[in-house]
Design a protein around this motif. Structure first.
Motif, PDB file in Angstrom:
ATOM      1  N   GLN A 166       0.715  -1.432   0.380  1.00  0.00           N
ATOM      2  CA  GLN A 166       0.062   0.283  -0.498  1.00  0.00           C
ATOM      3  C   GLN A 166       1.075   1.375  -0.062  1.00  0.00           C
ATOM      4  O   GLN A 166       2.254   1.326   0.876  1.00  0.00           O
ATOM      5  N   SER A 167       0.309   2.363  -0.700  1.00  0.00           N
ATOM      6  CA  SER A 167       1.251   3.440  -1.153  1.00  0.00           C
ATOM      7  C   SER A 167       0.935   3.812   0.363  1.00  0.00           C
ATOM      8  O   SER A 167      -0.274   4.448   0.978  1.00  0.00           O
ATOM      9  N   THR A 168       1.630   5.323   0.413  1.00  0.00           N
ATOM     10  CA  THR A 168       1.832   5.872   2.014  1.00  0.00           C
ATOM     11  C   THR A 168       0.782   6.944   1.298  1.00  0.00           C
ATOM     12  O   THR A 168      -0.269   7.554   2.005  1.00  0.00           O
ATOM     13  N   PHE A 169       0.081   7.538   0.444  1.00  0.00           N
ATOM     14  CA  PHE A 169      -0.919   8.023  -0.194  1.00  0.00           C
ATOM     15  C   PHE A 169      -1.743   7.828  -0.324  1.00  0.00           C
ATOM     16  O   PHE A 169      -2.772   7.847   0.046  1.00  0.00           O
ATOM     17  N   SER A 170      -2.423   6.175  -0.354  1.00  0.00           N
ATOM     18  CA  SER A 170      -3.049   5.664  -0.545  1.00  0.00           C
ATOM     19  C   SER A 170      -3.821   5.307   1.148  1.00  0.00           C
ATOM     20  O   SER A 170      -4.965   5.304   1.460  1.00  0.00           O
ATOM     21  N   LEU A 171      -2.433   5.038   1.642  1.00  0.00           N
ATOM     22  CA  LEU A 171      -2.602   5.051   3.485  1.00  0.00           C
ATOM     23  C   LEU A 171      -3.417   6.037   3.298  1.00  0.00           C
ATOM     24  O   LEU A 171      -4.325   6.942   4.561  1.00  0.00           O
ATOM     25  N   ALA A 172      -2.482   7.889   3.557  1.00  0.00           N
ATOM     26  CA  ALA A 172      -2.898   8.740   3.949  1.00  0.00           C
ATOM     27  C   ALA A 172      -4.462   9.216   3.546  1.00  0.00           C
ATOM     28  O   ALA A 172      -5.664   9.485   4.556  1.00  0.00           O
ATOM     29  N   ALA A 173      -4.656   9.025   2.545  1.00  0.00           N
ATOM     30  CA  ALA A 173      -6.335   9.048   2.087  1.00  0.00           C
ATOM     31  C   ALA A 173      -6.919   8.071   3.048  1.00  0.00           C
ATOM     32  O   ALA A 173      -7.973   8.732   3.267  1.00  0.00           O
ATOM     33  N   ALA A 174      -7.156   7.170   2.931  1.00  0.00           N
ATOM     34  CA  ALA A 174      -7.857   6.287   3.983  1.00  0.00           C
ATOM     35  C   ALA A 174      -8.078   6.493   5.090  1.00  0.00           C
ATOM     36  O   ALA A 174      -9.103   6.932   5.663  1.00  0.00           O
ATOM     37  N   ARG A 175      -7.057   7.197   5.810  1.00  0.00           N
ATOM     38  CA  ARG A 175      -6.831   7.883   7.380  1.00  0.00           C
ATOM     39  C   ARG A 175      -8.009   9.392   7.076  1.00  0.00           C
ATOM     40  O   ARG A 175      -8.853   9.872   7.771  1.00  0.00           O
ATOM     41  N   LEU A 176      -8.095  10.076   6.133  1.00  0.00           N
ATOM     42  CA  LEU A 176      -8.650  11.133   5.922  1.00  0.00           C
ATOM     43  C   LEU A 176      -9.544  11.750   5.332  1.00  0.00           C
ATOM     44  O   LEU A 176     -10.603  12.381   5.470  1.00  0.00           O
TER      45      LEU A 176
END
Length: 365
Positions: free
Chosen positions: A71-81
């Motif tokens: 999982q990319s950092t962008f995917s993880l960040a978008a999922a958190r936000l």
């Protein structure tokens, strides 16, 4: 093989562990030396999204490697936000300046940034405040997807006072009274530092339209002045590149400052005089002549440029106009006369104040 923080997450085993050095490029010869051995390179998330994957892949044949992206950092960040990634800008700024953000900053923008380290969060807050976007909300996420994961939403002031741990990414909700740049060609003149030698906004818009940048193309900007043409060229698409040639050292330095301040640090600035300074440069797809127009320069370009290269030249003086008329008669192309006037005070009333007319010659070789 990988950074120490990646290696520390792997359970004990008999595998040899090699720390990837800093700078990153120093690790490639080590990895190349491990050919014909079973080797695993550890990298965060998706290695082909602002990651190490593309750099490593360039150094090996396709049959020599396989990638297993996480999982990319962008995917993880978008999922958190809870942000849709298709509507969110993403930036890898761990090795690039924060000014890369400048052309995109506008109220309502959402962006996710990868940053160099925890200290860069305060640097980001300072930069946003300096550019007039002091009302931004920052969503700081540390060690996403790992046992040390932590996420906080902070103001710029709180970001300046806080401490953050690497690896870190930040989601930005952009807000504030800062100037948002228009997306069309012809950016406001006031965003450029200049000594007056600048292609003004309306002429610049027409010139960029004539240059017609397309994906992956390279521009020569001859007689750069302020650098406005090549900088706007680069703003059109991230795959574009440009080289500007400027005979005055002070103006070459000013072009560099403008490019850096406006997020176009990829611009190559050459202090020199054309055509001599053009020798040995990568061939362009388009050429703009904004200064230093001469028969010698046109002859050199005609003899040395590849077929299909687009050439645009702007002239203001009668002598330069005559030269362009002569070459138009010789080679054809389009000859355009641009006359502009602005309303200005005329006693108690208003009248039209004309600018010097510009003659523009465009040709595809």
């Amino acid at each position: 093989m990988g950074p120490p923080r990646h290696l520390s997450l792997i359970p004990n085993s008999k595998a040899e562990r090699i720390e990837w050095p800093v700078p990153f490029a120093d690790g490639l010869p080590i990895l190349t030396g491990l050919r014909r051995r079973r080797t695993v390179v550890l990298a965060s998330g998706d290695p082909f999204w602002f990651g190490a994957g593309s750099v490593i892949a360039r150094n090996f044949d396709a049959a020599e490697w396989a990638a297993l992206p996480g999982q990319s950092t962008f995917s993880l960040a978008a999922a958190r936000l809870g942000w849709p990634l298709e509507n969110t800008l993403t930036f890898g700024l761990h090795a690039a300046p924060l000014t890369r953000l400048r052309p995109h900053l506008a109220p309502g923008l959402r962006a996710i940034l990868l940053l160099r380290d925890g200290k860069a969060v305060a640097e980001l807050a300072t930069y946003l405040g300096e550019t007039g976007f002091a009302d931004c909300a920052l969503h700081v996420m540390e060690a996403l997807g790992g046992p040390r994961e932590r996420a906080r939403s902070v103001s710029l002031t709180e970001a300046l006072l806080g401490t953050f741990e690497h690896p870190v990414c930040v989601g930005i909700d952009v807000a504030g009274a800062g100037q948002a740049f228009p997306k069309a060609s012809g950016k406001p003149d006031e965003i450029f530092e200049t000594d007056g030698q600048i292609t003004k906004r309306p002429i610049r818009a027409l010139t960029l339209s004539a240059l017609a940048p397309q994906r992956g193309e390279h521009l020569w900007d001859i007689g750069g002045g302020t650098g406005s043409i090549s900088i706007e060229w680069l703003m059109c698409d991230p795959t574009l590149s440009a080289t500007t040639i400027e005979p005055r050292a002070d103006r070459a330095e000013r072009i560099r400052r403008n490019a850096d301040a406006l997020g176009q640090d990829r611009l190559q600035v050459i202090h020199g005089t054309a055509p001599e300074a053009l020798v040995g440069l990568d061939q362009p797809d388009a050429v703009f002549i904004g200064g230093g127009l001469s028969a010698n320069l046109l002859n050199w370009l005609h003899q040395n440029l590849s077929a299909g290269t687009r050439v645009i030249a702007n002239a203001v003086t009668l002598e330069s106009e005559a030269l362009l008329a002569e070459w138009h008669d010789k080679l054809g192309g389009d000859l355009l006369r641009i006359e502009l006037a602005q309303a200005s005070a005329l006693g108690p009333r208003r009248g039209w104040k004309s600018a010097y007319p510009v003659v523009q010659w465009g040709l595809t070789l």
